[in-house]
Design a protein around this motif. Structure first.
Motif, mmCIF file in Angstrom:
data_model
loop_
_atom_site.group_PDB
_atom_site.id
_atom_site.type_symbol
_atom_site.label_atom_id
_atom_site.label_comp_id
_atom_site.label_asym_id
_atom_site.label_seq_id
_atom_site.Cartn_x
_atom_site.Cartn_y
_atom_site.Cartn_z
ATOM 1 N N VAL A 146 0.840 -1.193 0.000
ATOM 2 C CA VAL A 146 0.000 0.000 0.000
ATOM 3 C C VAL A 146 0.880 1.251 0.000
ATOM 4 O O VAL A 146 0.701 2.159 -0.809
ATOM 5 C CB VAL A 146 -0.937 -0.009 1.222
ATOM 6 C CG1 VAL A 146 -1.632 1.324 1.370
ATOM 7 C CG2 VAL A 146 -1.947 -1.130 1.098
ATOM 8 N N SER A 147 1.875 1.261 0.882
ATOM 9 C CA SER A 147 2.783 2.419 0.921
ATOM 10 C C SER A 147 3.556 2.531 -0.381
ATOM 11 O O SER A 147 3.775 3.630 -0.894
ATOM 12 C CB SER A 147 3.760 2.285 2.080
ATOM 13 O OG SER A 147 3.130 1.759 3.208
ATOM 14 N N GLU A 200 1.283 4.023 -2.881
ATOM 15 C CA GLU A 200 1.036 5.440 -2.591
ATOM 16 C C GLU A 200 2.221 6.297 -3.013
ATOM 17 O O GLU A 200 2.055 7.368 -3.607
ATOM 18 C CB GLU A 200 0.763 5.628 -1.098
ATOM 19 C CG GLU A 200 -0.642 5.217 -0.705
ATOM 20 C CD GLU A 200 -0.826 5.136 0.812
ATOM 21 O OE1 GLU A 200 -1.941 4.868 1.238
ATOM 22 O OE2 GLU A 200 0.170 5.334 1.548
ATOM 23 N N GLN A 201 3.411 5.787 -2.691
ATOM 24 C CA GLN A 201 4.602 6.552 -3.059
ATOM 25 C C GLN A 201 4.773 6.609 -4.571
ATOM 26 O O GLN A 201 5.159 7.638 -5.118
ATOM 27 C CB GLN A 201 5.857 5.951 -2.407
ATOM 28 C CG GLN A 201 5.880 6.043 -0.895
ATOM 29 C CD GLN A 201 5.749 7.470 -0.408
ATOM 30 O OE1 GLN A 201 6.167 8.413 -1.088
ATOM 31 N NE2 GLN A 201 5.143 7.647 0.754
ATOM 32 N N GLU A 224 2.410 6.427 -6.749
ATOM 33 C CA GLU A 224 1.385 7.354 -7.223
ATOM 34 C C GLU A 224 1.858 8.798 -7.068
ATOM 35 O O GLU A 224 1.735 9.617 -7.990
ATOM 36 C CB GLU A 224 0.100 7.125 -6.426
ATOM 37 C CG GLU A 224 -1.016 8.092 -6.749
ATOM 38 C CD GLU A 224 -2.089 8.094 -5.653
ATOM 39 O OE1 GLU A 224 -2.375 6.995 -5.128
ATOM 40 O OE2 GLU A 224 -2.610 9.168 -5.329
ATOM 41 N N GLU A 245 -4.152 -0.238 -7.820
ATOM 42 C CA GLU A 245 -4.909 1.000 -7.918
ATOM 43 C C GLU A 245 -4.903 1.440 -9.371
ATOM 44 O O GLU A 245 -3.977 1.147 -10.121
ATOM 45 C CB GLU A 245 -4.349 2.079 -7.006
ATOM 46 C CG GLU A 245 -3.030 2.651 -7.428
ATOM 47 C CD GLU A 245 -2.638 3.832 -6.572
ATOM 48 O OE1 GLU A 245 -3.528 4.454 -5.970
ATOM 49 O OE2 GLU A 245 -1.449 4.153 -6.517
ATOM 50 N N CYS A 248 -5.134 4.558 -11.923
ATOM 51 C CA CYS A 248 -5.022 6.009 -12.048
ATOM 52 C C CYS A 248 -5.577 6.430 -13.395
ATOM 53 O O CYS A 248 -5.176 5.904 -14.437
ATOM 54 C CB CYS A 248 -3.561 6.438 -11.937
ATOM 55 S SG CYS A 248 -2.921 6.268 -10.279
ATOM 56 N N CYS A 303 -6.356 9.075 -8.954
ATOM 57 C CA CYS A 303 -6.166 7.661 -8.655
ATOM 58 C C CYS A 303 -7.266 7.138 -7.756
ATOM 59 O O CYS A 303 -7.806 7.857 -6.915
ATOM 60 C CB CYS A 303 -4.810 7.447 -7.979
ATOM 61 S SG CYS A 303 -3.445 7.736 -9.118
ATOM 62 N N GLU A 327 -8.930 4.225 -5.030
ATOM 63 C CA GLU A 327 -8.516 3.572 -3.793
ATOM 64 C C GLU A 327 -7.706 2.321 -4.136
ATOM 65 O O GLU A 327 -7.896 1.717 -5.189
ATOM 66 C CB GLU A 327 -9.746 3.136 -2.994
ATOM 67 C CG GLU A 327 -10.593 4.281 -2.487
ATOM 68 C CD GLU A 327 -9.999 4.925 -1.254
ATOM 69 O OE1 GLU A 327 -9.806 4.196 -0.274
ATOM 70 O OE2 GLU A 327 -9.715 6.131 -1.296
#
Lengths: 199, 435
Positions: free
Chosen positions: B203-204, B207-208, B210, B291, B293, B336, B338
Motif C-alpha cells: 500500500v505504501s 502510494e509513493q 502514485e 490502484e 489512475c 487515482c 482507492e
C-alpha cells in the motif's frame, strides 16, 4: 535489534508442541533406558529428562546461532514454514527436500551425540560409586604399574577395565536405541498431525 | 520462647539465601524485624531518593530501595509461598524483580534481556539454598539434589529459549511486516492473539509510486504525459526504487513486485498499478494490490470555441487549470482510485506485455483494448466508431476543443471517477480469471 516492534503474535503452539514431544520422548527413552541398563524407574525418568532437555536447549542454541547467518532465501523458507506451515516458491524450492532430509539426519545423530555426552557428564557429576571412565582407569592402571604384586593387580585391573568398557558400550547402545525410539514416536505423531489436518 | 524465635529466624534466613538477609543475620535480628519492615524500608529509601539532591546519593538510595524490596518480597514469599500445582513460584517472582533491578533501570528498558534472563536469574535464586549447609556454610549438595538442580537449570534454559524465540519472531515480523497481513492459523508455531492491525507495505509502495507519478506528469502538457506513459515500462524499476527510497527500508522489499499496464480510455488513459507480494503467505499464488489512475486530458480552454468543454472542466471540478490555462495546450490530470486487493494468476505477464503499445499509434490499439473495459464502454454511447475520434486530440495537440466530438471525452471522465474505483478491480479480475 533495538527497534523491534512487539506484537501479540506469540509462539504458544510451539511451546505446547515442544512440551508434548518432550514428555513423550522422556517417557519413551526412560522405558528404553530402564530395559537396557536395568536402572530403577525413577532414575531412568530423571536421566532421560535431563538428556532430552539438554538436547532441546543445545538445539535451540544452534538455531539461534545459525538462523542469522543462513542465506536469505533459506531463512525466508524457514520463516514461511514457521508462520504458515508451508514453503513458498523461491530459488531454494527445488533443493529444499534434500536440505530437509539432510537436516533430519544431522538432527538425529547430533541429538544422539548430545544425549550420550550429556549422560556421561551427568553420571560423572552424580558419581555413583561404580562409575569410572575408561581414561580414569587407564591412568590409574599406569600409576599402579610400579607397585608390587604387579601381575595380580594388573589382572584385576584388566577385568575391571573390561567391565567398564562393557558398561560404556551398553550405555551407548541404550542411548542410541532410546533416541531412535523417541524419534520414531515423534515422527508418528507428526504424521498423525498431517493426517488429521487432511481430514 | 525467645530461643525458639531466634531459631525460627535462623531457619528463615537459611532459606532466604539473599545477601542482604545473610548480612542481617550477623546482626541479631530484633523481634520487629520482618519482611513488612523491609518493604517499609524500601518505600522509605525510595521516597528519600526522590528528595535527595546529589545524584550519587539518589542512586545509592534507589539501589537500596530495590535491595530492600527484593529481600522483603523474597522473605514474604518464603513465609507465604505462592504455589501453582505444588510448584513454588517464589523464586520466579523474586527473579523478575532482580532482573528488573539489574537490567530494567534507566530510560530504555531492554525487555528482551530482562525477559530472557528471567528464568535463569530465578534458577540461581531457587538453587542457591542447596549450596548452603545448616550452619550457612557453602557446601556441595548431595547427589539427589544435584540431579534436581541440573533438571531445574535445563528446564529454565528451555524457558529462556522459548522467550528468545518470541523475540526472534518479533524481529522477523519487523523485518517482514507484510507477513502480518496473512493469518497464521495454519502455523504449528505461532498464534496471533487478537487482530493485528497491519497494512501491507505494498500500500505504501503504491502510494509513493502514485505520488511520484503525479509529481512527474500531473499538470504537465498532455504530449509530455503521453510520451512519459509510453516509456513507463522502462521507468518502472527506477520508479519502484525511488518509491522504496521514500519508505523505511525493510528486508521484505524484494518480495514486492511492481507492475503496470496502460489502457486507453477514450482520449484518456487508465494506468493500472499493481504491487504483487511474491513472498511467503497463506495462499498458493501471490496476492496483489492494485490502484487505477486515470490520466485525463484537461482541456485548457479558449473560451468561445467550445462551451461544452468548459462545462466539462467545471464539472470535473478543475478550477485551477481553468484559470491558469491561457494557451491551447491540453494539460494532464491524474486521479487515482482507492487501493484494493485483487487476485493474481501466474498467467499474468501476457497482459502487461500488450500494455506498452497503446500510446504509440493510438488508433489501432484502442480497438483491442476496448473489450477489456466493459463499464466505461457502457457509459459511452457509441463505442465502435468513437474509437478513432477521441484519439485525435491526443495525436495533434493543436485541436483540443475544435470538434464537438471532444465533448464526450471530457464529460466521460467527470462521471468516470465515481465508477472507476468500483469497476477497477472487477475489470482486472475478469480477464485474469478466464485463462
Amino acid at each position: 535489534m533495538d527497534d523491534i516492534t512487539l506484537t501479540t503474535v506469540i509462539p504458544l503452539p510451539m511451546v505446547l508442541f515442544q512440551t508434548l514431544f518432550l514428555l513423550v520422548a522422556i517417557i519413551v527413552e526412560a522405558m528404553v533406558l530402564r530395559q537396557n541398563l536395568r536402572w530403577p524407574r525413577r532414575i531412568s525418568l530423571e536421566r532421560s529428562a535431563t538428556i532430552n532437555l539438554l538436547a532441546v536447549t543445545v538445539g535451540w542454541m544452534l538455531f539461534f546461532l545459525i538462523e542469522p547467518i543462513l542465506p536469505p532465501g533459506l531463512r525466508e523458507q524457514v520463516m514461511s514454514f514457521i508462520f504458515f506451515d508451508r514453503f513458498f516458491a523461491n530459488e531454494w524450492s527445488g533443493s529444499l527436500a534434500i536440505w530437509l532430509v539432510g537436516a533430519g539426519i544431522v538432527a538425529f545423530f547430533l541429538t544422539f551425540f548430545i544425549k550420550l555426552e550429556g549422560l556421561t557428564l551427568l553420571l560423572r557429576l552424580l558419581k555413583p560409586p561404580d562409575f569410572q571412565t575408561r581414561a580414569q582407569i587407564l591412568a590409574e592402571e599406569s600409576s599402579h604399574k610400579s607397585a608390587t604384586g604387579r601381575s595380580r593387580s594388573r589382572k584385576l585391573r584388566q577385568s575391571q577395565f573390561n567391565l567398564q568398557y562393557q558398561q560404556e558400550r551398553d550405555r551407548t547402545n541404550a542411548v542410541l536405541r532410546a533416541n531412535a525410539a523417541s524419534f520414531t514416536v515423534i515422527l508418528i505423531l507428526l504424521l498423525l498431525r498431517i493426517v488429521l489436518q487432511e481430514i | 520462647m525467645v530461643n525458639g524465635m531466634v531459631n525460627l529466624f535462623k531457619n528463615t534466613f537459611k532459606q532466604t539465601s539473599q545477601t542482604v538477609g545473610y548480612t542481617f543475620n550477623r546482626v541479631k535480628p530484633p523481634r520487629s524485624f520482618s519482611w513488612q519492615m523491609l518493604l517499609l524500608l524500601s518505600v522509605f529509601s525510595w521516597v528519600l531518593s526522590l528528595l535527595a539532591e546529589a545524584n550519587w546519593l539518589s542512586h545509592f538510595l534507589t539501589n537500596g530501595a530495590w535491595l530492600f524490596l527484593i529481600s522483603g518480597v523474597n522473605w514474604a514469599l518464603l513465609e507465604n509461598p505462592v504455589r501453582i500445582f505444588g510448584l513454588n513460584l517464589g523464586p520466579w517472582i523474586t527473579g523478575a524483580l532482580v532482573g528488573l533491578f539489574l537490567f530494567g533501570q534507566g530510560e530504555s528498558i531492554d525487555l528482551q534481556i530482562v525477559l530472557v534472563l528471567w528464568p535463569l536469574i530465578s534458577t540461581a535464586i531457587a538453587i542457591f539454598p542447596y549450596f548452603l549447609s545448616k550452619d550457612l556454610q557453602l557446601t556441595v549438595p548431595n547427589t539427589k539434589a544435584q540431579q534436581q538442580i541440573v533438571l531445574l537449570i535445563l528446564i529454565n534454559l528451555t524457558l529462556s529459549c522459548w522467550i528468545q524465540f518470541y523475540f526472534n519472531i518479533q524481529r522477523w515480523l519487523t523485518q517482514y511486516p507484510s507477513l502480518l497481513v496473512s493469518n497464521f492459523s495454519a502455523s504449528a508455531f505461532v498464534l496471533s492473539l487478537g487482530d493485528v492491525d497491519a497494512t501491507p507495505r505494498g500500500v505504501s509502495l503504491l502510494e509513493q509510486t502514485e505520488a511520484l507519478i503525479i509529481n512527474e506528469i500531473d499538470g504537465k502538457p498532455w504530449s509530455y504525459a503521453e510520451r512519459w506513459l509510453f516509456q513507463i515500462d522502462n521507468n518502472l524499476p527506477e520508479l519502484r526504487a525511488d518509491a522504496l527510497d521514500r519508505l523505511l527500508e525493510a528486508e521484505e522489499d524484494h518480495f514486492w513486485n511492481l507492475q503496470e499496464d496502460v489502457d486507453s480510455a477514450g482520449a484518456n488513459y487508465e494506468l493500472n498499478l499493481r504491487a504483487i507480494w511474491t513472498g511467503p503467505g497463506t495462499l498458493d499464488q501471490p496476492y496483489a494490490l492494485q490502484e487505477t489512475c486515470e490520466i485525463r486530458q484537461t482541456q485548457s480552454v479558449t473560451a468561445p470555441a467550445a462551451p461544452g468543454a468548459v462545462a466539462g472542466a467545471i464539472a470535473s471540478g478543475d478550477n485551477s487549470n481553468l484559470s491558469t490555462a491561457a494557451n491551447n495546450t491540453p494539460m494532464t490530470e491524474v486521479v487515482c482510485s482507492e487501493i484494493s486487493e485483487v487476485p493474481v494468476e501466474p498467467a499474468e505477464p501476457p497482459a502487461p506485455a500488450v500494455a506498452p503499445t497503446p500510446s504509440a499509434p493510438a488508433a489501432p490499439t484502442t480497438a483491442p483494448m476496448t473489450p477489456n473495459r466493459v463499464p466505461p464502454d457502457a457509459l459511452m454511447p457509441t463505442p465502435p466508431n468513437s474509437a478513432p475520434t477521441p484519439t485525435a486530440p491526443g495525436l495533434n495537440n493543436a485541436a483540443p476543443g475544435a470538434s464537438p466530438s471532444a465533448v464526450p471525452p471530457t464529460t466521460a471522465p467527470a462521471t468516470a471517477p465515481t465508477t472507476a474505483p468500483a469497476t477497477g478491480p472487477v475489470n482486472f479480475g475478469e480477464p485474469a480469471s478466464t485463462p
